[in-house]
Write a protein that holds these residues in place. Structure first.
Motif, PDB file in Angstrom:
ATOM      1  N   LEU A  99       0.604  -0.977   0.066  1.00  0.00           N
ATOM      2  CA  LEU A  99      -0.442   0.089   0.047  1.00  0.00           C
ATOM      3  C   LEU A  99       0.486   1.378   0.289  1.00  0.00           C
ATOM      4  O   LEU A  99       0.694   2.252  -0.175  1.00  0.00           O
ATOM      5  N   PHE A 100       2.638   1.136   0.649  1.00  0.00           N
ATOM      6  CA  PHE A 100       3.128   2.277   1.059  1.00  0.00           C
ATOM      7  C   PHE A 100       3.449   2.963  -0.788  1.00  0.00           C
ATOM      8  O   PHE A 100       3.357   3.167  -0.934  1.00  0.00           O
ATOM      9  N   TRP A 101       3.973   1.566  -1.084  1.00  0.00           N
ATOM     10  CA  TRP A 101       4.210   1.506  -2.490  1.00  0.00           C
ATOM     11  C   TRP A 101       3.267   2.289  -3.518  1.00  0.00           C
ATOM     12  O   TRP A 101       3.695   3.518  -4.114  1.00  0.00           O
ATOM     13  N   VAL A 102       2.281   1.236  -3.437  1.00  0.00           N
ATOM     14  CA  VAL A 102       0.874   2.219  -4.218  1.00  0.00           C
ATOM     15  C   VAL A 102       0.673   4.177  -4.266  1.00  0.00           C
ATOM     16  O   VAL A 102       0.773   4.504  -5.031  1.00  0.00           O
ATOM     17  N   ALA A 103       0.583   3.801  -2.967  1.00  0.00           N
ATOM     18  CA  ALA A 103       0.163   6.246  -2.511  1.00  0.00           C
ATOM     19  C   ALA A 103       1.845   6.407  -3.220  1.00  0.00           C
ATOM     20  O   ALA A 103       1.436   6.979  -3.553  1.00  0.00           O
ATOM     21  N   MET A 104       2.852   5.790  -3.094  1.00  0.00           N
ATOM     22  CA  MET A 104       4.498   6.689  -3.482  1.00  0.00           C
ATOM     23  C   MET A 104       3.728   7.555  -5.358  1.00  0.00           C
ATOM     24  O   MET A 104       4.604   7.964  -5.690  1.00  0.00           O
ATOM     25  N   GLY A 105       3.620   5.742  -5.879  1.00  0.00           N
ATOM     26  CA  GLY A 105       3.125   6.435  -6.898  1.00  0.00           C
ATOM     27  C   GLY A 105       2.546   7.001  -7.407  1.00  0.00           C
ATOM     28  O   GLY A 105       2.505   7.381  -8.691  1.00  0.00           O
ATOM     29  N   LEU A 106       1.034   6.883  -6.517  1.00  0.00           N
ATOM     30  CA  LEU A 106       0.304   7.701  -7.096  1.00  0.00           C
ATOM     31  C   LEU A 106       0.826   9.081  -6.687  1.00  0.00           C
ATOM     32  O   LEU A 106       0.207  10.572  -8.033  1.00  0.00           O
ATOM     33  N   TRP A 107       1.711   9.287  -5.580  1.00  0.00           N
ATOM     34  CA  TRP A 107       1.929  10.711  -5.221  1.00  0.00           C
ATOM     35  C   TRP A 107       3.108  11.034  -6.214  1.00  0.00           C
ATOM     36  O   TRP A 107       2.910  12.236  -7.591  1.00  0.00           O
ATOM     37  N   ALA A 108       3.863   9.776  -7.231  1.00  0.00           N
ATOM     38  CA  ALA A 108       4.576  10.317  -8.488  1.00  0.00           C
ATOM     39  C   ALA A 108       3.756  11.095  -9.538  1.00  0.00           C
ATOM     40  O   ALA A 108       4.477  11.393 -10.725  1.00  0.00           O
TER      41      ALA A 108
END
Lengths: 127, 149
Positions: A99-108
């Motif tokens: 979930l954290f890396w999904v959030a970082m993907g959306l952030w990018a």
């Protein structure tokens, strides 16, 4: 607050660092918000006073500040939604790193979309 | 030295029933509910004020006056102001309680926080409700187009 001098189960990696970054961005956004309500309140003083202050947001240095601000807000938003997902959904704790890396993907994605418009908008007069 | 007494299995530990106020539970829930709403409100705010058109370069009195003349943006900004300020104040309160250890420091920092937040919420609310998009005597070139002659 616990003051562990040795490693604990929760030290390091995505879980801890997202928590640290959530606090840092949260405090930063809060202090900006205090200033931002005050500068907006100048619309009640006079059009000239508001324009004089809001024009300072249009310099290249402040354009960089706006990038930092949007980066902080987007991180806090997506990491906050991740926290909610971990809290409320079954399996959230098990998959919190994903979930954290999904959030970082959306952030990018948001940052690319923002910079695509913001760089020409704020530095267009220079190049 | 007397031998330690060991309670019989399954008799020692009793989970105490929740007591006192449920304020902390309400605060925890508020952070999540307001967070979801704030993602929508603030992303919308940033898209309109910082992304569309000329971005930050189109911000001036006329732009803000045009927005705040509409009840839609008045309600949007009022909701955003209150939710963001309460969300942020509770977040900073949590951080104060985590890191400030002396009772006096904890109390003082919280009082400063609550005073600053109250001033900003009241000021922001007054601005939204008492705003005059076409102030008399102002330079007409700085005003929104609907102010007329």
């Amino acid at each position: 607050m616990a003051k562990a001098s040795t490693g604990t189960l929760y030290r390091g990696r995505e879980g801890m660092w997202s928590w640290v970054a959530h606090r840092v961005t949260g405090v930063g956004i809060f202090f900006f918000l205090l200033v931002h309500v005050l500068d907006t309140a100048l619309v009640r003083v006079s059009p000239g006073a508001y324009n004089a202050v809001i024009d300072t947001y249009k310099s290249p240095l402040m354009a960089f500040g706006e990038v930092v601000l949007v980066a902080a807000i987007a991180f806090h938003a997506f990491n906050g939604l991740r926290v909610i997902a971990v809290d409320f959904f079954k399996g959230g704790t098990k998959h919190h790193k994903t979930l954290f890396w999904v959030a970082m993907g959306l952030w990018a994605v948001v940052m690319v979309g923002f910079l695509w418009r913001h760089i020409p908008n704020s530095l267009g007069g220079i190049f | 030295m007397s031998a330690p007494t060991i309670p019989a299995p399954r008799t020692g530990y009793q989970r105490s029933k929740a007591k006192g106020s449920s304020l902390e539970l309400a605060a925890w829930l508020f952070m999540r509910l307001s967070g979801i709403i704030l993602v929508v409100l603030i992303f919308g705010h940033l898209i309109v004020n910082l992304w569309m058109g000329d971005g930050v370069h189109r911000l001036n009195f006329g732009f803000v006056a045009g927005k705040l003349a509409s009840p839609f943006w008045q309600i949007w900004d009022l909701t955003m102001l209150w939710l963001a300020m309460i969300h942020g104040t509770n977040g900073v309160r949590t951080i104060i309680l985590d890191y400030a250890e002396r009772p006096g420091t904890r109390l003082t920092l919280q009082m400063v926080l609550y005073a600053a937040s109250a001033v900003v919420i009241v000021l922001g609310t007054l601005v939204i409700f008492t705003f005059e998009p076409c102030p008399t005597g102002a330079d007409p070139s700085l005003l929104p187009s609907f102010c007329g002659a």
